[in-house]
Write a protein that holds these residues in place. Sequence first.
Motif, PDB file in Angstrom:
ATOM      1  N   LEU A 142      -9.343  11.638 -39.821  1.00  0.00           N
ATOM      2  CA  LEU A 142      -8.589  11.179 -38.652  1.00  0.00           C
ATOM      3  C   LEU A 142      -7.731   9.965 -38.969  1.00  0.00           C
ATOM      4  O   LEU A 142      -6.626   9.814 -38.430  1.00  0.00           O
ATOM      5  N   LEU A 143      -8.208   9.107 -39.855  1.00  0.00           N
ATOM      6  CA  LEU A 143      -7.459   7.894 -40.189  1.00  0.00           C
ATOM      7  C   LEU A 143      -6.189   8.218 -40.972  1.00  0.00           C
ATOM      8  O   LEU A 143      -5.113   7.677 -40.666  1.00  0.00           O
ATOM      9  N   VAL A 144      -6.285   9.065 -41.987  1.00  0.00           N
ATOM     10  CA  VAL A 144      -5.088   9.391 -42.766  1.00  0.00           C
ATOM     11  C   VAL A 144      -4.101  10.193 -41.927  1.00  0.00           C
ATOM     12  O   VAL A 144      -2.876  10.093 -42.115  1.00  0.00           O
TER      13      VAL A 144
ATOM     14  N   LEU B 268      -6.579  21.690 -48.532  1.00  0.00           N
ATOM     15  CA  LEU B 268      -6.503  22.387 -47.252  1.00  0.00           C
ATOM     16  C   LEU B 268      -6.221  21.490 -46.054  1.00  0.00           C
ATOM     17  O   LEU B 268      -5.591  21.938 -45.100  1.00  0.00           O
ATOM     18  N   TRP B 269      -6.648  20.245 -46.073  1.00  0.00           N
ATOM     19  CA  TRP B 269      -6.682  19.472 -44.827  1.00  0.00           C
ATOM     20  C   TRP B 269      -5.668  18.343 -44.729  1.00  0.00           C
ATOM     21  O   TRP B 269      -5.297  17.966 -43.618  1.00  0.00           O
ATOM     22  N   THR B 270      -5.216  17.767 -45.805  1.00  0.00           N
ATOM     23  CA  THR B 270      -4.338  16.595 -45.698  1.00  0.00           C
ATOM     24  C   THR B 270      -2.989  16.744 -46.392  1.00  0.00           C
ATOM     25  O   THR B 270      -2.078  15.966 -46.100  1.00  0.00           O
ATOM     26  N   SER B 271      -2.838  17.690 -47.290  1.00  0.00           N
ATOM     27  CA  SER B 271      -1.576  17.798 -48.032  1.00  0.00           C
ATOM     28  C   SER B 271      -0.478  18.486 -47.236  1.00  0.00           C
ATOM     29  O   SER B 271       0.687  18.067 -47.275  1.00  0.00           O
TER      30      SER B 271
ATOM     31  N   LEU C  47      -8.797   4.228 -34.848  1.00  0.00           N
ATOM     32  CA  LEU C  47      -7.928   3.380 -34.023  1.00  0.00           C
ATOM     33  C   LEU C  47      -8.050   1.920 -34.417  1.00  0.00           C
ATOM     34  O   LEU C  47      -7.049   1.187 -34.450  1.00  0.00           O
ATOM     35  N   LEU C  48      -9.273   1.489 -34.733  1.00  0.00           N
ATOM     36  CA  LEU C  48      -9.464   0.110 -35.165  1.00  0.00           C
ATOM     37  C   LEU C  48      -8.759  -0.157 -36.484  1.00  0.00           C
ATOM     38  O   LEU C  48      -8.076  -1.189 -36.644  1.00  0.00           O
TER      39      LEU C  48
END
Length: 332
Positions: free
Chosen positions: A171-173, A81-84, A241-242
């Motif tokens: 958030l990172l991916v 649901l969230w990243t693909s 962000l880091l």
Amino acid sequence: KGREGTQAVQASDYAVPQFRFLLPLLLVHGRQAYRRVSTFVCYYFYKNIVLVTCDVIWAWFSFFSGQIFYPEWLTTCYNALWTSWPCLFNFSLDQDVPNAVAARHPELYGAGPAHAFFNMKIFTRWVLGAVLHGAIAFFIPLFGTLVAGGEDGHVKGFWWQSVISFDVVILLVTLKLVMETVYWRRIQVVVAVASLCFYFLSILVLNLKTVSKVFQWNMYGIIWDNMHYPIGWIVALLIPLLAASFDFMYNSVRFNLFPNPLDLQMYKLRTARARKVTDTCAHTYPRKDTLGSEKYTHAQPPPSDTHTHDKNDDQTPAYTHTHSLTDAHTTH
């Protein structure tokens, strides 16, 4: 044409009616498809390795007891649901250079035979980057919020830190996908933003008492704790962000010191577009003369072509079979 030609077409997997169609088929669509598929495969492995790295590190910390680090429904919905969906839309619609530029510079097609977008070195770099990002997403949220507590002295629990770590992964991916996308269309922006909004909406729904009792009991009240303890949101927003800053520095060094033929063409296109915008502003907005009065320039408007073709475009270096895309030195 004819009976033999018709039979040959029916027996073949695909057919090209005219030889002139081979040029755009190979130089434009084939080259673009190879780059899109290569980046998609690397990114899909990357985003799953980031999540698995956190679980592997936690398994070592828990002495392989079988205790999970993330709630089950979060890991279940991670890909589905969230990243693909964002990466499917981005890499299917991504475009590095216009079709006319790709057809005019056949040396860009050399990236395919040279394995410039997908080889062992590039895939290893993606894997190592995913492991690094996964370690950052695990250690900093887990140990950076150990002393997080309120005025009553109560320190937040394990699942609160787990959800913060999962927020960092999402958030990172997503930020990594933004960095790897060259060209953005409206539908890509809508899907990426909608995916993030749907994730946080799902977290909010799982925090409800009636829903958490049925699906995920350890998610109850997590979102309200985050609202009372802003350190959770600070960690969730700053850690991606880091982690992405390492990729940004690597790409900056590669683009400036070791550009490849595609990087050079993309730079020329951006320079031409910036020059066009500057010329358009110069022909639209007034300028002041020495007496302070305003005058409009009446020169001819800039050309409509987004790419300015000059003699240097024909001198773009070609790909070689001995150098990959990440370390190919430009030969002039």
